[in-house]
Design an enzyme around this catalytic site. Structure first.
Site, short mmCIF file in Angstrom:
data_model
loop_
_atom_site.label_atom_id
_atom_site.label_comp_id
_atom_site.label_asym_id
_atom_site.label_seq_id
_atom_site.Cartn_x
_atom_site.Cartn_y
_atom_site.Cartn_z
N GLU A 140 -6.44 -8.81 3.71
CA GLU A 140 -5.32 -8.07 4.30
C GLU A 140 -4.63 -7.36 3.14
O GLU A 140 -3.82 -7.95 2.44
CB GLU A 140 -4.35 -9.04 5.01
N CYS B 74 3.95 -4.19 3.98
CA CYS B 74 2.63 -3.57 3.79
C CYS B 74 2.42 -2.37 4.69
O CYS B 74 1.71 -1.44 4.33
CB CYS B 74 1.54 -4.60 4.02
#
Ligand code: NAD
Length: 466
Positions: free
Chosen positions: A220, A254
């Site tokens: 991720e 993110c």
């Protein structure tokens, strides 16, 4: 509360602790559904009974406003875990599939089974969520787990290291604290899956270590998530939704909008709207706002400050070093070749670049690595369709930011440079399972046609039925 500055686990103990989780897995400790349920309930109890300590630790590490910390690092996590508890049996039950004629009499199914020992390595920006949501998925799937919180969010790491052994079964759930040295030692051990969240440079280190044992990985990662604003966009709503996604956690998200490509005809109007919405959200002195976070460390602060050198700030641009504060900042006249347009910003600085058409925006995005998220704001349906059809991204919110990852029906993850694999909801359990194909045959019928010796007559029949 007492804060440990450099939380770490003694390196010489790491191999043994990982080994213990493997023993527990082999002994079948993690398989019973009731064990899994108890661990998931334990996680919820840990978060709810110590909610204030978590909120305090998040404020210590990131200056997280209480509401943000509660939504993103407590409620989101308990919500995901509650869905796992509710669907625990369903998501761990074999699924029947049809069987072809040649296999008859037979039944076929996909039987979910745990992988073994899962290593979860988390970053500092949502340090509770990004550790516990994957860990819960791994447990719900029946795995043993080794947890590695980020050393950068040290107060949260210390708190988790204290509470995890109190609420979860230490035989099968280990927590290891530390930075590069400890993680390097962790990565030297063998796992059945590694789930890593963080930057792509370390992602490569993780994948290289995993390759030695052919261990599958979920990565991720991050990158520069663009926002495309068409001339047809509702600019007031666009500005609010960009601002919320960008300045949440002071841009240290993110999937935060990294930069904006806006149609030149509405460029100035968008800047005015952003200015106004920043004042609505954080007042005229954002450093006094209780709703605005801080940069995680002096090192991260210094990196962000370099983006401001020589830049033109249409809004903000101020900072207070002792407070690790950087104001919500909007940059204009940005050179697409500059550093701020190459590195992931991961802070409260938003470059705005005018474009002449949606095609130009699409070219801009597709000439760069695939982003983790992409946002398009438009009322014109064709503009939206063009962006969706001609760009690639980990996930998309249309006329919004960040919200796609709050839908548990949409697996969250990256593509290309922004990562591989996805989780959340059912996908968050599935990623830690092997769906074992099982074909079970009955013995009542056993025609000899399929067996040697093969005759011309049998071959003729094969040609007919196969
Ligand atoms: P970080 O510095 O906390 O590092 C992440 C983890 O890697 C930590 O546990 C750390 O101890 C470990 N680590 C660091 N260096 C290592 C090394 N050399 N070898 C082994 N392990 C090492 O966090 P970060 O990487 O700065 O996090 C920010 C990045 O993460 C951004 O790029 C962001 O976009 C990305 N991110 C992605 C997601 C997502 O869900 N896709 C979520 C959050 C953050």
């Amino acid at each position: 509360m007492t804060m440990q500055v450099n939380p770490h686990t003694e390196i010489s103990t790491i191999a043994g602790r990982v080994q213990s989780t493997r023993h527990a897995f082999r002994a079948g400790v993690t398989r019973p559904i009731e064990w899994r349920r108890a661990q998931l309930q334990g996680m919820i109890a840990m978060l709810t009974e110590h909610e204030q300590e978590f909120l305090d630790a998040l404020r210590h590490d990131l200056g997280k406003p209480t509401a943000e910390a509660f939504i993103t690092d407590v409620a989101f996590v308990t919500g995901e875990i509650k869905a796992m508890i509710k669907n625990l049996r369903k998501w761990n039950t074999s699924v029947r599939v049809s069987s072809p004629l040649v296999t008859m009499p037979a039944k076929s199914c996909l039987m979910p089974e745990p992988l073994g020992v899962v290593l979860v390595i988390a970053p500092w920006n949502y340090p509770v969520q990004l550790l516990l949501v994957p860990a819960a998925g791994a447990i719900a799937a029946g795995n043993a787990v080794v947890l590695k919180p980020s050393e950068v969010s040290s107060a949260v790491s210390t708190l988790l290291a204290k509470l995890v052994p109190q609420y979860l079964d230490s035989e099968a759930v280990a927590i290891i604290e530390g930075g590069v040295a400890e993680t390097t030692e962790l990565l030297a051990q063998q796992y059945d899956h590694i789930f890593y969240t963080g930057n792509g440079t370390v992602g490569r280190v993780v994948m290289t270590a995993a390759a030695k044992n052919l261990t599958p990985v979920t990565l991720e990662l991050g990158g520069k998530s663009p926002v495309i604003v068409d001339a047809s966009a509702n600019l007031r709503v666009t500005a609010r939704r960009i601002a919320w996604g960008k300045w949440l956690n002071a841009g240290q998200t993110c999937v935060a909008p990294d930069y904006v490509l806006v149609h030149e005809s509405v460029h100035d109007k968008l800047i005015v709207e952003l200015q106004s919405v920043i004042t609505d959200f954080y007042g005229t002195e954002p450093h006094e706002s209780q709703s605005y976070a801080r940069i995680v460390s002096p090192r991260h602060f210094d990196r962000l400050k370099t983006f401001l050198n020589g830049a033109t700030a249409a809004v903000g641009g101020d900072s207070i070093e002792e407070d690790r504060y950087i104001s919500p900042t909007v940059l204009i006249n940005v050179d697409p070749a500059s550093q701020v347009m190459h590195e992931e910003i991961f802070g409260p600085i938003l470059p705005i670049i005018p474009i002449t058409s949606i095609n130009e925006a699409i070219d801009f995005v597709t000439s760069r690595p695939h982003p983790l998220a992409l946002y398009v704001f438009a009322e014109n349906k064709k503009a939206i369709a063009d962006v969706l059809e001609r760009t690639t991204a980990g996930g998309v919110t249309v006329n919004g930011t960040i919200m796609h990852l709050t839908n548990p029906g949409l697996p969250f993850g990256g593509v290309g440079e922004s990562g591989m694999g996805g989780y959340h909801g059912k996908a968050g359990v599935r990623v830690f399972q092997h769906l074992k194909p099982v074909l079970s045959r009955g013995t009542m019928l056993d025609p000899s046609i399929a067996y040697p010796p093969y005759t011309t007559r049998k071959l003729k029949l094969f040609r007919k039925v196969l």
